[in-house]
Design an enzyme around this catalytic site. Structure first.
Site, PDB file in Angstrom:
ATOM      1  N   ARG A  89      53.048  44.217  45.608  1.00 37.27           N
ATOM      2  CA  ARG A  89      52.656  43.525  44.383  1.00 37.27           C
ATOM      3  C   ARG A  89      52.724  42.006  44.579  1.00 37.27           C
ATOM      4  O   ARG A  89      51.919  41.265  44.007  1.00 37.27           O
ATOM      5  CB  ARG A  89      53.522  43.961  43.198  1.00 37.27           C
ATOM      6  CG  ARG A  89      53.063  43.375  41.870  1.00 37.27           C
ATOM      7  CD  ARG A  89      53.813  43.980  40.701  1.00 37.27           C
ATOM      8  NE  ARG A  89      53.253  45.233  40.242  1.00 37.27           N
ATOM      9  CZ  ARG A  89      52.407  45.354  39.217  1.00 37.27           C
ATOM     10  NH1 ARG A  89      52.006  44.277  38.564  1.00 37.27           N
ATOM     11  NH2 ARG A  89      51.966  46.533  38.847  1.00 37.27           N
TER      12      ARG A  89
ATOM     13  N   GLU B  67      56.650  42.222  31.333  1.00 38.45           N
ATOM     14  CA  GLU B  67      56.911  41.403  32.520  1.00 38.45           C
ATOM     15  C   GLU B  67      56.225  40.042  32.538  1.00 38.45           C
ATOM     16  O   GLU B  67      56.828  39.046  32.953  1.00 38.45           O
ATOM     17  CB  GLU B  67      56.512  42.185  33.774  1.00 38.45           C
ATOM     18  CG  GLU B  67      57.381  43.391  34.041  1.00 38.45           C
ATOM     19  CD  GLU B  67      56.827  44.256  35.161  1.00 38.45           C
ATOM     20  OE1 GLU B  67      57.487  44.336  36.205  1.00 38.45           O
ATOM     21  OE2 GLU B  67      55.743  44.834  34.986  1.00 38.45           O
TER      22      GLU B  67
END
Length: 798
Positions: free
Chosen positions: A312, A753
């Site tokens: 990621r 997030e």
């Protein structure tokens, strides 16, 4: 109809939270005979156990049993992907603080005291503690991965300007209010029910079953709420659940394992710290032409979730910026420190930190405003004539900013039509970043404040101020495609009330509240008519972790699907009774209406029950359009992107290195908000947590001596998270007017997030202030503690 979705309803447990009535696992009534567990921890970073004398532990008051790896009947492993993470060390110690045995005693205090009485001797082995040592030794938990698009080296060689640089940022402790805890209750016929403070009940179920050499249907895992998670309870809770279940299986008695805060901070993983080295080529306007980056992360002694975390990071190296020719190498370093794990952002913040530092370096090299350079490197905006563009404004393309100097630079061909593909091959089709940045730059008075700060700094020899505006683009979905699924069960009772079960977990973020709103909206009921049952693997199986910001996206759609099935069935029943078409039936305000007929939802429910109509159903959802080739690092791993931007103003004291955040303006994209109050709360909390990571939260492992490798920042006394006094005195947060272009639940966007990365504005404002102090680019590194600020301005030896 009274609108439930989109309203700022209170958190469904708010009253319980503030009154102290919310039950967490440690609040559950303990069954008779409950034992309390504590770990015995290693006192060496790497070595072989040559002597393990547990007799003094067994003799301690209140001790019922002491268990080691030899007592585990099945798999001694709690690794979420790779089986390299032992529940209890078996002869080999891999980090300082690793659990070696577990004590079972009549009280929590007795277990902890007894655990310290073990006599353990070791044969010390060489230990690698940091990224530099691991890179030099080529020590990896997983093989290096490279992501490439076009010929970066050729682009670098041809670029009018070229710059090399490095940056480092530290890790971060989760510091959830409720520590790791599990309570295991053995049942009849070899079954186990485990109450676990976890973001991933199904993974806990699997870990316990594998450890006991049982099957999944013998283990159920339940979680009503957590006192915070932030990723630290996605995989790391498995060790605690397994140890408690092992004790319950071995003794036949319930076992509770609650970690003391010092032990929690010692033996659980953190955010990965990263080191970056780069070579960037750019033109006179600051537009990036070629980029080569090496990113190395400290993963710790085992793989845990380091693979997807680093993947990621690779997929967020671009942030909001188009990178035409780029190669990024990712090194996943094995060290003899605790195994790092998921943390809010899951690698995304790390990747974004690198590109933002690079953009900042380019701007300072060319003497340009960093916001100017940021804007010139943005992906193509959403077309201005698109029906999906934000209402009431253009997309912020050429001429779209408040100041022409901030307009995007044209491509060599004269247009920007192809600047919308990520380095991993996905198209950016929903880009509202230019419009969002434009709005924030205007509403925060960025240009005027930039000039005012320059004037202030010119006349202030000690206090220097800095300003930065940074954007974010964050991909929403799990990189591992299989986890993008969710299930739910909705029960309508004969009195018209509703109970919902789903696979998501509540850690304070308001997921249960949003699901409550979704189901109430679908059935036309007030939110008070809907209640959420505790998440339990015996109610909804094969759940995904509540992570990747996807809790509401996945479980909201699943719950909506289940409610829609019941609603369709009830509408058909009502229509048949009154000779109507089912399409003419509506549900609103607790009433069911069709033509001239109406009745309460409760009356319809009892009538349907008497007619033997099914009043419960299940729902399932899997995210469409996504695909990912991990080997090629290509595909569409994210369903959509969330966007945001923050403008921060700071001041530093050049004599002490102390800093203060003076003002923050945030504009954040949550699509059509399911609950604006909850979303704004998440934005504020995420920002402050990110600010802590980048400014005050510093992990320190002892580099030498008898306790080499010990985490010395293992308590609130030695680890500084932000306090209420650190919240900016001027803190403006606004939701961007937007709707998701994709078919998400009510066109909303994830919010868990992404806001953490808004805190980059604080770090780069601090760097701006440091640079003003020394008249050149300051080599500030994160966390920007007072010591780091002094080092950056030359006031403290590195």
């Amino acid at each position: 109809m009274s609108q439930v979705v989109g309203q700022s309803l209170a958190h469904e447990s708010a009253t319980l939270h503030v009154s102290g009535a919310a039950q967490y696992i440690d609040d559950l009534p303990e069954l008779a005979g409950t034992l309390h567990a504590a770990f015995g921890l290693s006192t060496i970073a790497h070595g072989r156990i040559t002597k393990l004398d547990l007799a003094p532990v067994l003799r301690a008051p209140g001790v019922a049993a002491v268990l080691t790896a030899k007592d585990i009947p099945g798999l001694n492993d709690c690794g979420p992907i790779i089986h390299d993470d032992p529940i209890l060390a078996d002869g080999l110690v891999l980090f300082y603080g690793q659990p070696i045995f577990v004590v079972l005693a009549e009280t929590h205090e007795a277990a902890r005291r007894a655990a310290r009485k073990a006599v353990i001797e070791y044969e010390a082995l060489p230990a690698l503690l940091d990224i530099a040592e691991a890179v030099a030794a080529e020590s990896w938990v997983l093989p290096p991965v490279t992501m490439t698009r076009n010929d970066a080296q050729a682009a670098l060689a041809a670029a009018p300007h070229r710059l090399q640089g490095t940056a480092r940022h530290g890790g971060q402790e989760h510091f959830y209010l409720e520590g790791q805890i599990a309570y295991a209750r053995p049942g009849e016929q070899d079954t186990m029910h485990v109450f676990s403070s976890t973001q991933h009940p199904t993974e806990m179920q699997h870990a316990v079953a594998h450890m006991l050499h049982w099957t999944s249907h013998q283990v159920s895992v339940e979680c009503r709420r957590m006192g915070g998670g932030f990723g630290g309870k996605e995989s790391q809770s498995a060790q605690i659940a397994c140890a408690a279940a092992l004790g319950a299986w071995k003794t036949g008695r319930p076992v509770k394992l609650r970690l003391d805060r010092d032990d929690d901070m010692t033996l659980t993983g953190k955010r990965h710290d990263f080191a970056f080295d780069w070579d960037v080529g750019f033109d006179d306007s600051g537009r990036i032409l070629g980029l080569a980056v090496t990113m190395a992360s400290r993963c710790g002694f085992s793989a845990d979730l380091s693979g997807p975390v680093n993947d990621r990071a690779l997929c967020h190296i671009d942030n909001c910026y188009y990178l035409d020719a780029v190669t990024v190498k990712s090194l996943r370093c094995r060290t003899n420190t605790v195994s790092n794990t998921a943390f809010r952002g899951f690698g995304g913040p790390q990747g974004m930190f690198a590109i933002e530092y690079i953009i900042d370096d380019i701007a300072r090299e060319l003497g340009l405003d960093p916001l100017d350079v940021r804007f010139r490197n943005l992906y193509d905006p959403m077309p201005m004539n698109s029906p999906l563009a934000p209402a009431g404004r253009g997309a912020g393309g050429e001429g779209g900013m408040h100041d022409d100097t901030l307009s995007p630079a044209p491509s060599p061909a004269g247009g920007r039509g192809e600047r919308n593909t990520t380095p991993y091959g996905a198209k950016v089709e929903d880009n509202v970043a230019p419009a969002l940045i434009d709005e924030l730059a205007r509403t925060s008075d960025y240009a005027a404040r930039r000039a005012a700060i320059a004037a202030f700094n010119a006349s202030s020899p000690v206090i220097k101020r800095g300003l930065a505006l940074t954007p974010l683009k964050f991909g929403i979905s799990f990189n591992a495609t299989l986890y993008n699924q969710a299930g739910s069960v909705v029960h309508v009772y004969a009195d018209g009330t509703v109970l919902v079960s789903h696979g998501g977990t509540e850690m304070g973020q308001g997921l249960y509240t949003k699901i409550r709103q979704v189901v109430a909206h679908e059935l036309g009921l007030p939110a008070s008519a809907v209640r959420l049952a505790a998440t339990d693997t015996s109610r909804v199986p094969n759940t995904s972790a509540t992570a990747a910001s996807s809790g509401a996206d996945l479980n909201g759609k699943a719950a909506q699907a289940a409610a829609l099935k019941i609603k369709t069935r009830l509408a058909a029943f009502f229509a048949t009774q009154h000779g109507l078409s089912a399409d003419a039936v509506s549900f609103a305000d607790g009433e069911v209406r069709g033509g001239s007929h109406s009745m309460s939802f409760a009356d319809l429910a009892i009538a349907a029950y008497r007619a033997r109509l099914q009043l419960w159903d299940s729902g399932f959802y899997s995210t469409p359009k996504i695909h990912w080739n991990k080997d090629a690092m290509q595909g569409r791993p994210f369903f959509y992107y969330a966007y945001g931007a923050a403008c921060a103003e700071v001041a530093i004291d050049t004599l002490t290195g102390e800093s203060k955040v003076l003002r923050v303006d945030i504009l954040h994209d949550v699509g059509k908000s399911l609950n604006p109050a909850l979303d704004i709360g998440q934005i504020e909390g995420g920002f402050i947590q990110g600010m802590g990571w980048l400014t005050t939260e510093e992990l320190w492992f002892r580099p030498s001596g008898a306790q080499r490798g010990r985490n010395m920042t293992h308590a609130p006394s030695t680890y500084k998270i932000p306090a209420a006094s650190d919240v900016p005195p001027v803190f403006n947060v606004k939701l961007f007017d937007n709707a998701n272009v994709e078919d998400t639940i009510h066109k909303s966007k994830a919010v868990g997030e992404p806001p953490l990365m808004l805190a980059f504005a604080v770090f780069f404002a601090l760097r701006d202030a440091c640079s003003a102090a020394i008249g050149k680019p300051a080599p500030l590194q994160a966390p920007a503690t007072a010591e780091a600020v002094l080092r950056a301005i030359g006031g403290l030896d590195a």
